[in-house]
Write a protein that holds these residues in place. Structure first.
Motif, PDB file in Angstrom:
ATOM      1  N   ALA A 160       0.837  -1.348   0.130  1.00 38.06           N
ATOM      2  CA  ALA A 160      -0.016  -0.062   0.148  1.00 38.06           C
ATOM      3  C   ALA A 160       0.745   1.261   0.043  1.00 38.06           C
ATOM      4  N   GLN A 161       2.060   1.081   0.641  1.00 34.45           N
ATOM      5  CA  GLN A 161       2.974   2.367   0.796  1.00 34.45           C
ATOM      6  C   GLN A 161       4.301   1.824   0.515  1.00 34.45           C
ATOM      7  N   PRO A 162       4.913   1.542  -0.628  1.00 30.45           N
ATOM      8  CA  PRO A 162       6.071   1.128  -0.972  1.00 30.45           C
ATOM      9  C   PRO A 162       7.135   2.139  -0.701  1.00 30.45           C
ATOM     10  N   GLU A 163       6.796   3.504  -0.797  1.00 28.07           N
ATOM     11  CA  GLU A 163       7.658   4.731  -0.616  1.00 28.07           C
ATOM     12  C   GLU A 163       7.779   4.653   0.838  1.00 28.07           C
ATOM     13  N   LYS A 164       7.184   4.250   1.779  1.00 24.63           N
ATOM     14  CA  LYS A 164       7.583   4.348   3.432  1.00 24.63           C
ATOM     15  C   LYS A 164       7.750   3.127   3.709  1.00 24.63           C
ATOM     16  N   PHE A 165       7.285   1.896   3.261  1.00 22.41           N
ATOM     17  CA  PHE A 165       7.354   0.791   3.891  1.00 22.41           C
ATOM     18  C   PHE A 165       8.018  -0.294   3.129  1.00 22.41           C
ATOM     19  N   ASP A 166       9.020   0.083   2.226  1.00 25.54           N
ATOM     20  CA  ASP A 166       9.449  -0.658   1.189  1.00 25.54           C
ATOM     21  C   ASP A 166      10.256  -1.864   1.672  1.00 25.54           C
ATOM     22  N   SER A 167      11.000  -1.963   2.940  1.00 25.02           N
ATOM     23  CA  SER A 167      11.483  -3.194   3.334  1.00 25.02           C
ATOM     24  C   SER A 167      11.606  -2.876   4.729  1.00 25.02           C
ATOM     25  N   VAL A 168      12.148  -4.079   5.525  1.00 23.04           N
ATOM     26  CA  VAL A 168      12.159  -3.773   6.988  1.00 23.04           C
ATOM     27  C   VAL A 168      13.064  -2.768   7.537  1.00 23.04           C
ATOM     28  N   PHE A 169      14.157  -2.238   6.639  1.00 18.46           N
ATOM     29  CA  PHE A 169      14.858  -1.302   7.108  1.00 18.46           C
ATOM     30  C   PHE A 169      14.192   0.084   7.133  1.00 18.46           C
ATOM     31  N   HIS A 170      13.385   0.165   5.928  1.00 15.82           N
ATOM     32  CA  HIS A 170      12.474   1.373   5.883  1.00 15.82           C
ATOM     33  C   HIS A 170      11.549   1.570   7.214  1.00 15.82           C
ATOM     34  N   SER A 171      11.047   0.316   7.403  1.00 20.38           N
ATOM     35  CA  SER A 171       9.871   0.395   8.442  1.00 20.38           C
ATOM     36  C   SER A 171      10.660   0.274   9.892  1.00 20.38           C
ATOM     37  N   LEU A 172      11.836   0.275   9.977  1.00 16.22           N
ATOM     38  CA  LEU A 172      12.444   0.443  11.628  1.00 16.22           C
ATOM     39  C   LEU A 172      12.250   1.714  12.020  1.00 16.22           C
ATOM     40  N   TRP A 173      12.295   2.977  11.254  1.00 14.68           N
ATOM     41  CA  TRP A 173      11.989   4.166  11.894  1.00 14.68           C
ATOM     42  C   TRP A 173      10.649   4.327  12.345  1.00 14.68           C
ATOM     43  N   TRP A 174       9.515   3.707  11.412  1.00 14.89           N
ATOM     44  CA  TRP A 174       8.258   3.678  12.042  1.00 14.89           C
ATOM     45  C   TRP A 174       8.104   2.920  13.338  1.00 14.89           C
ATOM     46  N   ALA A 175       8.949   1.711  13.486  1.00 15.06           N
ATOM     47  CA  ALA A 175       8.992   0.848  14.700  1.00 15.06           C
ATOM     48  C   ALA A 175       9.300   1.878  16.067  1.00 15.06           C
ATOM     49  N   VAL A 176      10.335   2.340  15.795  1.00 14.14           N
ATOM     50  CA  VAL A 176      11.061   3.284  16.696  1.00 14.14           C
ATOM     51  C   VAL A 176       9.993   4.030  17.160  1.00 14.14           C
ATOM     52  N   VAL A 177       9.649   5.038  16.400  1.00 13.05           N
ATOM     53  CA  VAL A 177       8.443   6.160  16.694  1.00 13.05           C
ATOM     54  C   VAL A 177       7.404   5.517  17.441  1.00 13.05           C
TER      55      VAL A 177
ATOM     56  N   LEU B 244       6.920   2.320  19.012  1.00 18.67           N
ATOM     57  CA  LEU B 244       7.243   1.719  20.043  1.00 18.67           C
ATOM     58  C   LEU B 244       7.635   2.337  21.138  1.00 18.67           C
ATOM     59  N   THR B 245       7.980   3.763  21.042  1.00 19.35           N
ATOM     60  CA  THR B 245       8.429   4.559  22.216  1.00 19.35           C
ATOM     61  C   THR B 245       7.209   5.491  22.522  1.00 19.35           C
ATOM     62  N   THR B 246       6.291   5.427  21.501  1.00 22.14           N
ATOM     63  CA  THR B 246       4.923   6.313  21.822  1.00 22.14           C
ATOM     64  C   THR B 246       5.293   7.606  21.291  1.00 22.14           C
ATOM     65  N   VAL B 247       6.298   7.872  20.565  1.00 19.90           N
ATOM     66  CA  VAL B 247       6.568   9.086  20.063  1.00 19.90           C
ATOM     67  C   VAL B 247       5.466   9.728  18.987  1.00 19.90           C
ATOM     68  N   GLY B 248       5.385   8.839  17.839  1.00 20.80           N
ATOM     69  CA  GLY B 248       4.535   9.100  17.068  1.00 20.80           C
ATOM     70  C   GLY B 248       4.512  10.379  16.209  1.00 20.80           C
ATOM     71  N   TYR B 249       5.506  10.505  15.380  1.00 20.82           N
ATOM     72  CA  TYR B 249       5.677  11.911  14.683  1.00 20.82           C
ATOM     73  C   TYR B 249       4.786  12.037  13.616  1.00 20.82           C
ATOM     74  N   GLY B 250       4.270  10.897  12.892  1.00 14.69           N
ATOM     75  CA  GLY B 250       2.904  11.043  12.069  1.00 14.69           C
ATOM     76  C   GLY B 250       3.504  10.955  10.432  1.00 14.69           C
ATOM     77  N   ASP B 251       4.916  11.004  10.434  1.00 14.50           N
ATOM     78  CA  ASP B 251       5.495  11.039   8.950  1.00 14.50           C
ATOM     79  C   ASP B 251       5.347   9.762   8.271  1.00 14.50           C
ATOM     80  N   ALA B 252       5.047   8.753   9.080  1.00 12.82           N
ATOM     81  CA  ALA B 252       4.722   7.336   8.609  1.00 12.82           C
ATOM     82  C   ALA B 252       3.774   6.677   9.264  1.00 12.82           C
TER      83      ALA B 252
END
Length: 251
Positions: free
Chosen positions: A168-185, A187-195
Motif C-alpha cells: 500500500a505504501q512502498p515509498e515508506k515501508f519498502d523494506s524492513v529497514f525502511h520500516s524500522l523508523w516507524w517501529a522506533v517512533v 514503540l516509544t509512543t512518540v508518533g511523529y506522524g510522518d509514516a
C-alpha cells in the motif's frame, strides 16, 4: 604542595581552587562553543574562538591525565561516573576535529558541568549522584535483558508493519529497514506522524505495538526506582551500623 591532594581532594584549599578553575574552563568552553555557532561571524573572530577552544581542550587533556596519574585506583577512576564523562568529552572533540564533516559532538562536554557539585562541595547532591550511580549498577543486568528484548520487539514491529503496508505504501515501508523508523517512533509512543498505516491490518498491528510501547516506556523507570530504593535502604543500614559501632542508638 601535594599534587595528589590538589587534584583528587576537594577538602583542601588547593583542591578547591583546582576544581573551581576546571569548572571555569568548562563554562568558558561551553560559551566559546555556543558563540562559534553564531552565523556571520568575522573569519578572524571565528579563528580566535577555535584557537581558544583548542587550548582549553589541551588543558582538559592535561587535567584528565593528572587525574589518572594521581588516582589511588586508576582503572576505577576511568570507569567512574566523572571519569567516563571526562573521557567522552575529550574523545568527541578529537573525533570532530579529525573528521570535520562528521556530526558536531562538542556539546557532549557540557556534561562536565556536573562537576559543579564537587567544585562547590554540594555534599547532598554528590551523595544523590552516587546513589543514582549505585541504582544504575543494581539494575544493570535487568537493563541489558530489557534492551535486548526491546531490540527484538523493534525488529518484530518492523517486520509486521512491512508485511501489512509494503504494497500500500512502498515509498515508506519498502523494506524492513525502511520500516524500522516507524517501529522506533511507534514503540516509544512518540508518533511523529510522518509514516502511518492506512490498511486495516496495519492499523491493528499499530494498536498492538502501541500497547507494547507503554511497557517499553514504563519498565526503565521501574528499574531505576527499584535500584534507588535498594540504594537508599543500604545507606540507612550502613548509617545504623555506624551508629552502633560508635555506641549510638539505632533509629
Amino acid at each position: 604542595m601535594n599534587l595528589r591532594h590538589m587534584v583528587q581532594r576537594s577538602d583542601t584549599v588547593a583542591g578547591r581552587w583546582f576544581d573551581r578553575s576546571v569548572l571555569l574552563l568548562i563554562v568558558a568552553s561551553v560559551v566559546l562553543m555556543s558563540l562559534s555557532t553564531v552565523p556571520g561571524l568575522p573569519p578572524a573572530l571565528r579563528t580566535a574562538l577555535g584557537a581558544a577552544e583548542f587550548v582549553i581542550i589541551v588543558l582538559f587533556t592535561v587535567e584528565y591525565g593528572l587525574r589518572i596519574v594521581t588516582a589511588d585506583n586508576r582503572w576505577r577512576f576511568v570507569r567512574s561516573f566523572y571519569g567516563i564523562i571526562d573521557l567522552t568529552a575529550l574523545v568527541t572533540f578529537y573525533l570532530t576535529l579529525a573528521w570535520v564533516g562528521m556530526m558536531d559532538l562538542r556539546a557532549v562536554r557540557a556534561l562536565r558541568l556536573l562537576r559543579v557539585f564537587r567544585a562547590f562541595e554540594f555534599r547532598r547532591y554528590i551523595v544523590a549522584t552516587a546513589r543514582i550511580g549505585r541504582a544504575l549498577k543494581y539494575a544493570r543486568d535487568e537493563a541489558v535483558v530489557f534492551l535486548f528484548a526491546t531490540l527484538v520487539l523493534l525488529y518484530i514491529a518492523a517486520m509486521g508493519i512491512n508485511h501489512f503496508e509494503s504494497q500500500a505504501q512502498p515509498e515508506k515501508f519498502d523494506s524492513v529497514f525502511h520500516s524500522l523508523w516507524w517501529a522506533v517512533v511507534t514503540l516509544t509512543t512518540v508518533g511523529y506522524g510522518d509514516a502511518y498505516p492506512i490498511t486495516l491490518g496495519g492499523r491493528l498491528w499499530t494498536f498492538v505495538v502501541l500497547l507494547l510501547g507503554m511497557g517499553i516506556v514504563a519498565v526503565p523507570a521501574g528499574l531505576i526506582a527499584s535500584g534507588l530504593l535498594r540504594a537508599i535502604e543500604e545507606e540507612r543500614a550502613e548509617a545504623r551500623r555506624t551508629e552502633e559501632q560508635v555506641g549510638g542508638t539505632p533509629e
